[in-house]
Design a protein around this motif. Structure first.
Motif, PDB file in Angstrom:
ATOM      1  N   VAL A 113     -23.385 -17.795  -1.736  1.00 50.75           N
ATOM      2  CA  VAL A 113     -23.546 -18.831  -0.707  1.00 50.75           C
ATOM      3  C   VAL A 113     -24.980 -19.332  -0.754  1.00 50.75           C
ATOM      4  O   VAL A 113     -25.904 -18.559  -0.975  1.00 50.75           O
ATOM      5  N   ILE A 114     -25.149 -20.631  -0.588  1.00 50.66           N
ATOM      6  CA  ILE A 114     -26.523 -21.167  -0.462  1.00 50.66           C
ATOM      7  C   ILE A 114     -26.743 -21.503   1.002  1.00 50.66           C
ATOM      8  O   ILE A 114     -25.907 -22.172   1.608  1.00 50.66           O
ATOM      9  N   ALA A 131     -16.423 -32.273  -6.906  1.00 55.96           N
ATOM     10  CA  ALA A 131     -17.863 -31.966  -6.956  1.00 55.96           C
ATOM     11  C   ALA A 131     -18.617 -32.923  -6.045  1.00 55.96           C
ATOM     12  O   ALA A 131     -18.309 -34.119  -6.006  1.00 55.96           O
ATOM     13  N   ILE A 132     -19.601 -32.377  -5.323  1.00 58.57           N
ATOM     14  CA  ILE A 132     -20.329 -33.224  -4.347  1.00 58.57           C
ATOM     15  C   ILE A 132     -21.846 -33.135  -4.547  1.00 58.57           C
ATOM     16  O   ILE A 132     -22.566 -32.655  -3.670  1.00 58.57           O
ATOM     17  N   PRO A 133     -22.348 -33.615  -5.711  1.00 56.46           N
ATOM     18  CA  PRO A 133     -23.802 -33.598  -5.880  1.00 56.46           C
ATOM     19  C   PRO A 133     -24.482 -34.468  -4.829  1.00 56.46           C
ATOM     20  O   PRO A 133     -23.906 -35.463  -4.375  1.00 56.46           O
ATOM     21  N   MET A 163     -20.138 -37.401  -2.646  1.00 56.26           N
ATOM     22  CA  MET A 163     -21.595 -37.419  -2.494  1.00 56.26           C
ATOM     23  C   MET A 163     -22.006 -36.467  -1.390  1.00 56.26           C
ATOM     24  O   MET A 163     -21.523 -36.564  -0.255  1.00 56.26           O
ATOM     25  N   GLY A 164     -22.890 -35.529  -1.726  1.00 62.92           N
ATOM     26  CA  GLY A 164     -23.457 -34.613  -0.743  1.00 62.92           C
ATOM     27  C   GLY A 164     -24.582 -35.299   0.016  1.00 62.92           C
ATOM     28  O   GLY A 164     -25.118 -36.324  -0.434  1.00 62.92           O
ATOM     29  N   THR A 165     -24.958 -34.718   1.144  1.00 63.59           N
ATOM     30  CA  THR A 165     -25.986 -35.401   1.969  1.00 63.59           C
ATOM     31  C   THR A 165     -27.033 -34.462   2.556  1.00 63.59           C
ATOM     32  O   THR A 165     -27.815 -34.879   3.411  1.00 63.59           O
ATOM     33  N   PRO A 194     -23.659 -28.577  -7.538  1.00 66.38           N
ATOM     34  CA  PRO A 194     -23.406 -28.520  -8.986  1.00 66.38           C
ATOM     35  C   PRO A 194     -24.683 -28.334  -9.800  1.00 66.38           C
ATOM     36  O   PRO A 194     -24.622 -27.846 -10.936  1.00 66.38           O
ATOM     37  N   PHE A 195     -25.831 -28.719  -9.220  1.00 65.54           N
ATOM     38  CA  PHE A 195     -27.107 -28.549  -9.942  1.00 65.54           C
ATOM     39  C   PHE A 195     -27.886 -27.337  -9.441  1.00 65.54           C
ATOM     40  O   PHE A 195     -29.066 -27.178  -9.752  1.00 65.54           O
ATOM     41  N   GLY A 196     -27.243 -26.528  -8.626  1.00 66.61           N
ATOM     42  CA  GLY A 196     -27.913 -25.322  -8.139  1.00 66.61           C
ATOM     43  C   GLY A 196     -28.793 -25.568  -6.929  1.00 66.61           C
ATOM     44  O   GLY A 196     -29.596 -24.717  -6.557  1.00 66.61           O
TER      45      GLY A 196
HETATM   46  N1  LIG Z   1     -20.764 -26.060   2.569  1.00 66.32           N
HETATM   47  C1  LIG Z   1     -21.955 -25.565   2.339  1.00 66.32           C
HETATM   48  O1  LIG Z   1     -22.321 -24.481   2.825  1.00 66.32           O
HETATM   49  C2  LIG Z   1     -22.903 -26.325   1.454  1.00 66.32           C
HETATM   50  C3  LIG Z   1     -24.049 -25.695   0.945  1.00 66.32           C
HETATM   51  C4  LIG Z   1     -24.890 -26.429   0.112  1.00 66.32           C
HETATM   52  C5  LIG Z   1     -24.586 -27.753  -0.191  1.00 66.32           C
HETATM   53  N2  LIG Z   1     -23.477 -28.342   0.350  1.00 66.32           N
HETATM   54  C6  LIG Z   1     -23.147 -29.762   0.069  1.00 66.32           C
HETATM   55  O2  LIG Z   1     -23.215 -29.980  -1.329  1.00 66.32           O
HETATM   56  C7  LIG Z   1     -24.133 -31.031  -1.582  1.00 66.32           C
HETATM   57  C8  LIG Z   1     -24.804 -30.843  -2.932  1.00 66.32           C
HETATM   58  O3  LIG Z   1     -25.537 -29.648  -3.001  1.00 66.32           O
HETATM   59  P1  LIG Z   1     -27.122 -29.585  -2.869  1.00 66.32           P
HETATM   60  O4  LIG Z   1     -27.624 -30.775  -2.145  1.00 66.32           O
HETATM   61  O5  LIG Z   1     -27.405 -28.233  -2.345  1.00 66.32           O
HETATM   62  O6  LIG Z   1     -27.663 -29.588  -4.345  1.00 66.32           O
HETATM   63  P2  LIG Z   1     -27.275 -30.278  -5.755  1.00 66.32           P
HETATM   64  O7  LIG Z   1     -26.383 -31.447  -5.556  1.00 66.32           O
HETATM   65  O8  LIG Z   1     -26.852 -29.183  -6.657  1.00 66.32           O
HETATM   66  O9  LIG Z   1     -28.705 -30.760  -6.236  1.00 66.32           O
HETATM   67  C9  LIG Z   1     -29.399 -31.786  -5.604  1.00 66.32           C
HETATM   68  C10 LIG Z   1     -30.642 -32.080  -6.426  1.00 66.32           C
HETATM   69  O10 LIG Z   1     -30.241 -32.645  -7.685  1.00 66.32           O
HETATM   70  C11 LIG Z   1     -30.941 -33.869  -7.896  1.00 66.32           C
HETATM   71  N3  LIG Z   1     -30.064 -34.786  -8.641  1.00 66.32           N
HETATM   72  C12 LIG Z   1     -28.922 -35.383  -8.218  1.00 66.32           C
HETATM   73  N4  LIG Z   1     -28.382 -36.123  -9.211  1.00 66.32           N
HETATM   74  C13 LIG Z   1     -29.216 -36.002 -10.269  1.00 66.32           C
HETATM   75  C14 LIG Z   1     -29.211 -36.539 -11.584  1.00 66.32           C
HETATM   76  N5  LIG Z   1     -28.205 -37.312 -12.027  1.00 66.32           N
HETATM   77  N6  LIG Z   1     -30.238 -36.218 -12.425  1.00 66.32           N
HETATM   78  C15 LIG Z   1     -31.236 -35.415 -11.993  1.00 66.32           C
HETATM   79  N7  LIG Z   1     -31.299 -34.867 -10.763  1.00 66.32           N
HETATM   80  C16 LIG Z   1     -30.291 -35.163  -9.916  1.00 66.32           C
HETATM   81  C17 LIG Z   1     -31.253 -34.391  -6.516  1.00 66.32           C
HETATM   82  O11 LIG Z   1     -32.378 -35.224  -6.604  1.00 66.32           O
HETATM   83  P3  LIG Z   1     -32.538 -36.538  -5.702  1.00 66.32           P
HETATM   84  O12 LIG Z   1     -32.260 -36.129  -4.296  1.00 66.32           O
HETATM   85  O13 LIG Z   1     -33.949 -36.934  -5.967  1.00 66.32           O
HETATM   86  O14 LIG Z   1     -31.549 -37.559  -6.206  1.00 66.32           O
HETATM   87  C18 LIG Z   1     -31.569 -33.087  -5.783  1.00 66.32           C
HETATM   88  O15 LIG Z   1     -32.888 -32.671  -6.034  1.00 66.32           O
HETATM   89  C19 LIG Z   1     -25.079 -30.974  -0.379  1.00 66.32           C
HETATM   90  O16 LIG Z   1     -25.864 -32.124  -0.277  1.00 66.32           O
HETATM   91  C20 LIG Z   1     -24.101 -30.747   0.726  1.00 66.32           C
HETATM   92  O17 LIG Z   1     -23.446 -31.946   1.077  1.00 66.32           O
HETATM   93  C21 LIG Z   1     -22.617 -27.646   1.140  1.00 66.32           C
END
Ligand SMILES: NC(=O)c1ccc[n+]([C@@H]2O[C@H](COP(=O)([O-])OP(=O)(O)OC[C@H]3O[C@@H](n4cnc5c(N)ncnc54)[C@H](OP(=O)(O)O)[C@@H]3O)[C@@H](O)[C@H]2O)c1
Length: 278
Positions: free
Chosen positions: A277-278, A233-235, A13-15, A191-193
């Motif tokens: 990179v994001i 994967a860490i959504p 789980m991402g945070t 994973p969801f961009g």
């Molecule tokens: N190492 C790095 O540089 C780096 C960079 C970016 C991210 N990360 C890590 O990766 C994690 C995940 O990436 P991210 O937060 O950028 O984006 P993500 O997980 O790709 O997307 C998050 C979005 O997807 C939505 N979502 C989640 N599950 C869903 C589902 N089953 N159906 C519909 N929508 C859904 C969330 O909505 P809700 O919030 O409303 O549930 C949120 O708006 C981060 O939280 C962080 O821990 C690391």
């Protein structure tokens, strides 16, 4: 899958952006994290950067009811906290917010100006002190990793956390093979961009595929990342409904024909592209 000798769930789980809302929002986010933990997810990914500590504080509250050994906690430090002393201070602050006395994995968030040898030596020291079980990096491209290995062969870089989703497949060309060759676990973020989770536009053929498989578009995206069991994967999800949907995506299976349809819409990389990179 394994990170070093530790077993972890393929889904974490991402945070990012958790802990930044009002009390009601925080309560919902804590419930979502607890739901995940109680349904088989043991990995939580956070960072000192997220909400400048707010995400770590929220995770700290969420994990209070659970045995620490049950969890695999990851946090990351800024590249400007990458010397031994700055890293130790950053880590102690993270541990305090997380209400724990060790991390399972501590990552350099992205490459910075401190020589990587100094950072890796610092991480080895923190590991010896028992403050972290394992260490690694994030947003390192193949050349960065090769350089790290070359300058510090004794370092065990257990993980590289990188962007990986259908729309960002570049790592399949040479980074994933390098990880596999070197025994580095791959954590795939966003994973969801990222953003509001609507960033990746699926063409009609894939929306149709999701409908035919009776899964949502998000489940298609996540199940695709999980397809080979070689990427953690860490959504990030803020609600129990989303965590529930993400857990269910683990059960999705693919036929070669379905994967070919996906490859047609989002082709595999055929040449090196710089790491996104994001
Ligand atoms: N190492 C790095 O540089 C780096 C960079 C970016 C991210 N990360 C890590 O990766 C994690 C995940 O990436 P991210 O937060 O950028 O984006 P993500 O997980 O790709 O997307 C998050 C979005 O997807 C939505 N979502 C989640 N599950 C869903 C589902 N089953 N159906 C519909 N929508 C859904 C969330 O909505 P809700 O919030 O409303 O549930 C949120 O708006 C981060 O939280 C962080 O821990 C690391």
């Amino acid at each position: 899958m394994k990170i070093g000798s530790q077993s972890v769930s393929n889904l974490g789980m991402g945070t990012w952006y958790l802990g930044e809302g009002d009390a009601q929002q925080s309560t919902q986010e804590i419930a979502a994290l607890r739901y995940g933990i109680e349904h088989g997810i043991n990995v939580i990914d956070t960072a000192e950067m997220y909400g400048q500590g707010a995400a770590e504080s929220l995770v700290g509250q969420a994990i209070i009811p659970y045995q620490r050994e049950q969890l695999f906690l990851i946090s990351k430090f800024y590249p400007w906290h990458a010397t031994l002393n700055t890293m130790r201070t950053a880590l102690k602050n993270s541990l305090q917010r997380l209400q724990t006395n060790y991390l399972d994995l501590y990552l350099l968030h992205w490459p910075g100006d401190t020589p990587i040898k100094e950072t890796l030596q610092g991480l080895q020291t923190l590991q010896r002190e028992g403050l972290i079980k394992q260490y690694g990096v994030s947003n390192f491209d193949t050349a960065d990793l090769r350089m790290a290995h070359l300058t510090m062969p004794s370092a065990t870089i257990s993980t590289n956390e990188v962007l990986y989703n259908l729309d960002s497949r570049g790592i399949e060309y040479d980074l994933l093979p390098y990880h596999q060759d070197q025994g580095i676990a791959t954590i795939g973020y966003s994973p969801f961009g990222s953003g509001d989770g609507q960033e990746i536009h699926l063409p009609d053929a894939l929306a149709e595929l999701a409908r035919a498989k009776q899964i949502t578009v998000h489940q298609l995206l996540l199940a695709w990342v999980l397809r080979n069991n070689d990427v953690l994967a860490i959504p990030k999800a803020s609600s129990i409904d989303h965590v529930q949907a993400n857990i269910a995506a683990q059960a999705v299976t693919w036929t070669p024909q379905e994967l070919a349809v996906i490859d047609q819409a989002f082709p595999r990389p055929t040449r090196k592209t710089p790491l996104k990179v994001i």
